[in-house]
Design a protein around this motif. Structure first.
Motif, short mmCIF file in Angstrom:
data_model
loop_
_atom_site.label_atom_id
_atom_site.label_comp_id
_atom_site.label_asym_id
_atom_site.label_seq_id
_atom_site.Cartn_x
_atom_site.Cartn_y
_atom_site.Cartn_z
N ILE A 1 5.74 12.02 -4.38
CA ILE A 1 5.97 11.17 -5.50
C ILE A 1 7.25 11.10 -5.97
N GLY A 2 7.69 12.25 -6.35
CA GLY A 2 9.21 12.06 -6.94
C GLY A 2 10.29 11.24 -5.89
N ARG A 3 9.91 11.82 -4.74
CA ARG A 3 10.81 11.37 -3.57
C ARG A 3 10.82 9.84 -3.34
N LEU A 4 9.55 9.33 -3.34
CA LEU A 4 9.23 7.98 -3.19
C LEU A 4 9.63 6.92 -4.43
N LEU A 5 9.57 7.70 -5.75
CA LEU A 5 10.06 7.16 -6.93
C LEU A 5 11.51 6.82 -6.95
N ARG A 6 12.24 7.91 -6.42
CA ARG A 6 13.88 7.90 -6.39
C ARG A 6 14.27 6.88 -5.37
N LEU A 7 13.63 6.80 -4.22
CA LEU A 7 13.90 5.86 -3.16
C LEU A 7 13.65 4.51 -3.80
N SER A 8 12.67 4.20 -4.54
CA SER A 8 12.35 2.79 -5.18
C SER A 8 13.52 2.48 -6.03
N LEU A 9 14.07 3.43 -6.82
CA LEU A 9 15.34 3.11 -7.82
C LEU A 9 16.42 2.63 -6.88
N THR A 10 16.65 3.21 -5.74
CA THR A 10 17.87 3.20 -4.94
C THR A 10 17.81 1.95 -4.06
N ALA B 1 12.93 3.19 3.98
CA ALA B 1 12.61 4.42 3.68
C ALA B 1 11.45 4.80 2.86
N ILE B 2 11.27 3.94 1.88
CA ILE B 2 9.93 4.08 0.99
C ILE B 2 8.90 3.62 1.75
N HIS B 3 8.92 2.44 2.77
CA HIS B 3 7.98 2.21 3.51
C HIS B 3 7.55 3.27 4.42
N ASP B 4 8.21 4.14 5.14
CA ASP B 4 8.21 5.12 6.03
C ASP B 4 7.35 6.12 5.21
N GLY B 5 7.83 6.57 4.14
CA GLY B 5 7.44 7.51 3.08
C GLY B 5 5.66 7.37 2.95
N LEU B 6 5.61 5.86 2.56
CA LEU B 6 4.55 5.42 1.89
C LEU B 6 3.31 5.57 3.29
N VAL B 7 3.86 5.51 4.48
CA VAL B 7 3.19 5.70 5.80
C VAL B 7 2.67 7.12 6.09
N PHE C 1 -0.49 5.87 2.42
CA PHE C 1 -0.79 4.59 1.47
C PHE C 1 -0.83 3.27 2.23
N ILE C 2 -0.10 3.50 3.73
CA ILE C 2 0.22 2.40 4.40
C ILE C 2 -0.39 2.75 5.79
N LYS C 3 -1.27 2.37 6.29
CA LYS C 3 -2.12 2.66 7.55
C LYS C 3 -1.09 2.48 8.65
N PRO C 4 -0.93 3.23 9.75
CA PRO C 4 0.00 3.05 10.74
C PRO C 4 0.24 1.67 11.31
N ARG C 5 -0.94 0.80 11.50
CA ARG C 5 -0.82 -0.45 12.15
C ARG C 5 -0.68 -1.36 11.34
N MET C 6 -0.49 -1.35 9.86
CA MET C 6 -0.49 -2.32 8.81
C MET C 6 1.08 -2.75 8.88
N GLU C 7 1.33 -4.21 8.97
CA GLU C 7 2.65 -4.70 8.85
C GLU C 7 2.87 -5.08 7.59
N ILE C 8 4.07 -4.29 6.79
CA ILE C 8 4.14 -4.78 5.39
C ILE C 8 5.81 -5.00 5.38
N ASP C 9 6.33 -5.92 4.94
CA ASP C 9 7.63 -6.33 4.69
C ASP C 9 8.31 -5.33 3.58
N PRO C 10 9.30 -4.45 4.08
CA PRO C 10 9.79 -3.41 2.93
C PRO C 10 10.27 -4.07 1.80
N GLU C 11 10.82 -4.99 1.83
CA GLU C 11 11.53 -6.00 0.63
C GLU C 11 10.45 -6.22 -0.35
#
Length: 441
Positions: A314-323, A328-334, A338-348
């Motif tokens: 949680i802390g690492r993902l929060l820090r990544l969202s600030l930067t 990186a946050i997309h990969d962390g949520l996978v 939080f994101i299923k492996p085959r789900m396509e989501i735009d990082p931005e």
């Protein structure tokens, strides 16, 4: 007909009146639209009348209906101001009270759990309840040794009432989606159904409360009453005297609200670190402000067991969202589910969606308020928007369910307090992975 079935039928009839009333108002709204009334005016009138009936019925009930009302009241800060203002007092009352059970029933419960001569244990016992909530009520008493205590009793038939109410509420929860933009009531009710057993088990609650009491014994910021005796339906614990947090939401000075907001946030994050538990029912009715300024906490019926503390992810993902590191946050949520492996989501797009979760940590201090909370709700209220579409693509892993509830509910309470404080420092001290991530930047 016995008294219990009659009450059950009455409860069902009151709950059933809610979707019927909503349907009727929708029909009237359609008629007004055809007659030329603006869509916005029709929606506002629908919201007003729906809220009026909803709060009226929920305020008369215990069980799942009352618990649902308490959870809904957390989101008052996200409601449109023109709707929230007339019902703010009703919602605040909903957080702290419910109709009490008669003393004859109290006597029956305590005779069963403490013995027929239970009054002999007390030098004083106030027959009038000091507090009444969704599944139990509290009486104040003084033991023979002089200790002041809170005696919490579970309502007879609470389990049956909870299950019946939540089943009924589940059938029409979507009817009230218009009350809070972007809020889906269906998962709210589903979560309550999942947690019924935990909240009904007073032995389990006593264990959690004592765990907190041990962790924060003689603490300079928090007070948790120690448990003296417990059974599956009764808890006797130390009495703590304080003003309800809700009274400071309504009438506190800016300084008081800032200080209380900071302590409130510190308590939520301190529990996992020092007690191995997360107090998961963040509504204001569970908090008292003591005369010495400390924050008293009651009602530990719903706690997430986190013996290792909050997940460092949680802390690492929060820090990544600030930067702003979208990939990186997309990969962390996978990785966290939080994101299923085959789900396509735009990082931005993902970064834009998650921005409100990180915003209170972006600067040294942050100002919570109702306008900010409403803005976050409105970001997902338009189903044509990318944010609303993205919400349906994200998954909430079971291990994060209560953490997410506390995060959102906590921000709602801080917004009701309109607290301004150095919340980032709380995360740096108490959220694993947050400060560590900064060190490795």
């Amino acid at each position: 007909m016995s008294d219990l079935p009659r009450k059950a039928l009455s409860r069902t009839a009151k709950l059933a009146s809610l979707p019927l009333g909503a349907a009727g108002r929708a029909t009237v709204g359609l008629g007004k639209r055809i007659g030329g009334a603006p869509a916005e005016a029709v929606l506002a009138e629908f919201q007003r009348r729906t809220a009026e009936q909803l709060f009226s019925v929920l305020g008369e009930l215990k069980g799942g209906a009352m618990k649902f009302g308490q959870m809904l009241s957390l989101m008052e800060a996200a409601m449109p101001e023109e709707l929230a203002a007339p019902y703010r007092a009703t919602l605040t009352k909903l957080q702290d009270s419910a109709p009490p059970m008669p003393m004859s029933t109290v006597d029956t419960i305590l005779s069963r759990e403490l013995g027929k001569r239970w009054r002999d244990r007390f030098s004083e016992f106030n027959d009038k309840p000091a507090a009444a909530a969704s599944i139990g009520q509290v009486h104040r008493g003084t033991l023979k040794d002089g200790r002041e205590v809170a005696v919490k009793l579970q309502y007879p038939g609470a389990a049956e009432a909870l299950r019946a109410d939540l089943k009924q509420l589940g059938r029409f929860a979507r009817s009230f989606g218009a009350l809070v933009p972007g809020m889906d009531m269906k998962p709210l009710v589903a979560e309550l159904q999942e947690r019924i057993g935990e909240e009904l088990d007073y032995d389990r609650e006593s264990q959690a409360q004592q765990q907190y009491a041990d962790a924060f014994k003689d603490h300079d910021e928090f007070v948790v009453p120690r448990v003296i005796k417990h059974s599956p339906t009764v808890i006797v614990s130390e009495w703590i005297e304080g003003k309800p947090l809700s009274s400071f939401i309504a009438n506190g000075t800016k300084k008081q609200r800032n200080e209380i907001g900071l302590k409130y946030a510190r308590f939520l994050f301190s529990g996992p670190k020092y007690a191995g538990l997360l107090h998961s029912d963040p509504h204001p009715g569970n908090y008292r402000v003591m005369a010495d300024g400390r924050l008293g906490v009651v009602d530990f019926g719903l706690c997430a067991r986190l013996p290792e503390g909050l997940p460092p992810a949680i802390g690492r993902l929060l820090r990544l969202s600030l930067t702003g590191d979208g990939p990186a946050i997309h990969d962390g949520l996978v990785a966290e589910g939080f994101i299923k492996p085959r789900m396509e989501i735009d990082p931005e797009q993902l970064m834009d969606y998650l921005a409100p979760f990180a915003e209170p940590a972006r600067d040294k201090t942050f100002q919570f308020n109702r306008a900010w909370m409403r803005a976050q709700a409105n970001r997902t209220s338009d189903f044509r928007s990318p944010n609303a579409t993205l919400a349906f693509k994200l998954n909430l892993p079971p291990s994060y369910l209560l953490i997410h509830r506390v995060w959102i509910g906590g921000m709602a309470v801080l917004s009701q307090l309109e607290a301004e404080a150095p919340f980032r420092s709380v995360l740096e001290e108490l959220l694993p992975g947050f400060a560590d991530s900064e060190a490795h930047q």
